[in-house]
Scaffold this motif. Sequence first.
Motif, PDB file in Angstrom:
ATOM      1  N   ILE A 117       6.821   9.746  -4.585  1.00 41.98           N
ATOM      2  CA  ILE A 117       7.668   9.289  -5.584  1.00 41.98           C
ATOM      3  C   ILE A 117       7.981   7.649  -5.163  1.00 41.98           C
ATOM      4  CG2 ILE A 117       9.726   8.971  -6.565  1.00 41.98           C
ATOM      5  CD1 ILE A 117      10.303  11.842  -6.325  1.00 41.98           C
ATOM      6  N   ASP A 118       8.254   7.439  -3.891  1.00 47.91           N
ATOM      7  CA  ASP A 118       8.296   5.819  -3.790  1.00 47.91           C
ATOM      8  C   ASP A 118       7.091   5.169  -3.717  1.00 47.91           C
ATOM      9  OD1 ASP A 118      11.018   6.332  -3.299  1.00 47.91           O
ATOM     10  OD2 ASP A 118      10.782   6.778  -1.099  1.00 47.91           O
ATOM     11  N   VAL A 119       6.063   5.819  -3.268  1.00 49.88           N
ATOM     12  CA  VAL A 119       4.736   4.992  -3.454  1.00 49.88           C
ATOM     13  C   VAL A 119       4.308   4.544  -4.733  1.00 49.88           C
ATOM     14  CG1 VAL A 119       2.385   5.263  -2.843  1.00 49.88           C
ATOM     15  CG2 VAL A 119       4.055   6.106  -0.835  1.00 49.88           C
ATOM     16  N   LEU A 120       4.490   5.723  -5.527  1.00 52.46           N
ATOM     17  CA  LEU A 120       3.987   5.516  -7.322  1.00 52.46           C
ATOM     18  C   LEU A 120       4.882   4.556  -7.780  1.00 52.46           C
ATOM     19  CD1 LEU A 120       3.002   9.298  -8.103  1.00 52.46           C
ATOM     20  CD2 LEU A 120       1.632   7.341  -7.560  1.00 52.46           C
ATOM     21  N   ARG A 121       6.324   4.534  -7.480  1.00 54.03           N
ATOM     22  CA  ARG A 121       7.071   3.312  -8.166  1.00 54.03           C
ATOM     23  C   ARG A 121       6.621   1.956  -7.621  1.00 54.03           C
ATOM     24  NH1 ARG A 121      12.126   5.336  -9.884  1.00 54.03           N
ATOM     25  NH2 ARG A 121      12.846   3.183  -9.041  1.00 54.03           N
ATOM     26  N   GLN A 122       6.000   1.893  -6.434  1.00 52.59           N
ATOM     27  CA  GLN A 122       5.634   0.769  -5.902  1.00 52.59           C
ATOM     28  C   GLN A 122       4.261   0.268  -6.779  1.00 52.59           C
ATOM     29  OE1 GLN A 122       3.379  -0.478  -3.857  1.00 52.59           O
ATOM     30  NE2 GLN A 122       4.153  -2.540  -4.058  1.00 52.59           N
ATOM     31  N   LEU A 123       3.471   1.260  -6.616  1.00 56.03           N
ATOM     32  CA  LEU A 123       2.125   1.077  -7.426  1.00 56.03           C
ATOM     33  C   LEU A 123       2.362   0.800  -9.094  1.00 56.03           C
ATOM     34  CD1 LEU A 123      -0.040   3.927  -5.923  1.00 56.03           C
ATOM     35  CD2 LEU A 123      -0.067   1.351  -5.373  1.00 56.03           C
ATOM     36  N   PHE A 124       3.359   1.517  -9.547  1.00 50.17           N
ATOM     37  CA  PHE A 124       3.708   1.114 -11.141  1.00 50.17           C
ATOM     38  C   PHE A 124       4.440  -0.367 -10.981  1.00 50.17           C
ATOM     39  CE2 PHE A 124       3.880   5.989 -11.892  1.00 50.17           C
ATOM     40  CZ  PHE A 124       2.335   6.112 -12.089  1.00 50.17           C
TER      41      PHE A 124
END
Length: 567
Positions: A117-124
């Motif tokens: 979740i944290d990685v995807l929020r950063q990618l988004f």
Amino acid sequence: MIVARRVYLYGIAFAALWMLAGGLAGLLEILLTVLAERFVGPIQTVAQGSFASEVSYSGALIGIGLLVWLIHWGLALRITARDEIPERRSGIRKLYLYAVLLVGGVVLVYQGRGLLIDVLRQLFGVDSASDLLTGSVLPQLSRVLTIGVLWAYHAKIARDDARIVPEAGAGATLRRWCVYVLATIGLLLLIVGTVDLLQTLFDRLAPTGGQVIAAGQWQALGMAGQLSSTTVGLGVWLAAWVWSTRLFYWAGGPAPERDSVLRKVYLYGVLLMAVSWTVWNLGQMLYVALRSALIPAEAGDLWGSIQDDLGESIANLLVFGVVWAYHAAVLRREAAAATEVGRQASIRWIYGYIVALVGSATLAGGLIGLLMTVLDLIVQPNSEPFMPYWWQRQVSLYATLALVGLPVWLIPWRRLQSEVVASVARRSLVRRIYLFVALASTVLTLLGACVFVVYQVLRAILGESWTASNTSDVLHAGSAAAVAGLFLAYHLQVFRRDAALAEQDAAATPATVTPAASLVTLLVIRAGSADEAEQLRNAVTRLLPNGTAIQTVRMPPDEADRLLSGT
């Protein structure tokens, strides 16, 4: 003594292992934080005393946990090297290994989901790199790495044990609990994540009331969590399911997976959930369509109604429908792979009766609601409605239940009824369970409805005021009693038909008569040689009725003479 020793060694090793895991994860988090600060600068303000306290605490956990675990696990390994077969077969050892794999697997699932979740929020673009580091990513990453290594080590030990000593009994049961619990967790995460993701995409394509959600806000409102649940759930479910399926098609070993009761419990539990939720959401969709057709004033709001009321239902229908279709195909494939014809039929029957039970309950609910609405309109046509278009809404809802429940019940039920001519199908345990559940539920509904009607009548006799609401309640109870009586009469007829066919089977089967006293006849044949005696015996056998037992006894000539003379 051996059992007590194993309980002590593996119990202490299990506790020390998680102490060691906590210390390693904490120390790794500190190291990752130090490395991150070298590249992006200070990411959090930590006092020197606090830093020393964290290092000391993690070091204490590692020192004590590692020492205790190495001692007890090392003793267990020495015993295994000395008495390899008994120790590797031990149920207590299997409990330790699969408990570590299960608990570690659950921790990895939820820590991995949070990390993703944290990685995807950063990618988004929702979070920056500093936000990512100051958040929960470093603690989650350290736990995933630490527990992942320990999990992989214990998985290798369990795999080696199973290769050297094939699992049976308690060992196979513990392994199945681990596998199917992880498969259930993964499947639930996959289902929930996919449903939420489809609903979010639906809302994105057609926002309510013309509201347009900004891309960053839309992602921040759940896309990262939904994609994480879907990805992690799919990975965990696939890993556990492929593991169990590979064992299912492996015919070797003392405890074949195809004979596992837990596998059947898992499959039928998933199937029951998928069938029930698919039927419910299909009903929701039809309900909105019927309501819009019966209420012209709401026809113009059909699209908005579908989006508001059925966006989630459409997503649920698609996802649970796929789950239903896949697991039904698995059951059919496993039924075909079963070596015994009876086992193939049993798997098919359980699936059919589960679907028929869900369908009959849905159909009964719809018929009860339709009947009580019609009776309310007939008995109280001028009563004040408690909401606008109340009867149109009621008819839409209950007609939907009846329309959905009828084919869901009738299609598998007709196929099951066509097989009842075979006595093995009629005597199957699952059919008896279905019939007794149907009979018990209808009888209990009848009793409850009758008690409620008598209760309302006694209240009126004792002087309480009677209102239109009381009349509606009595009509509702009467409707439930009428539909329950209809289902009870039908299933009683089915029960009687099964009993009549069973009597026909009994009449067609020749009875085995055991006489109270057997008639014994002594026939003495005197022959000159053994060959001549055998020829005489065969000639006598051909003359006697079928089923007559003949026993040949050799005796001295003088004793034969006494028998012939009657002395």
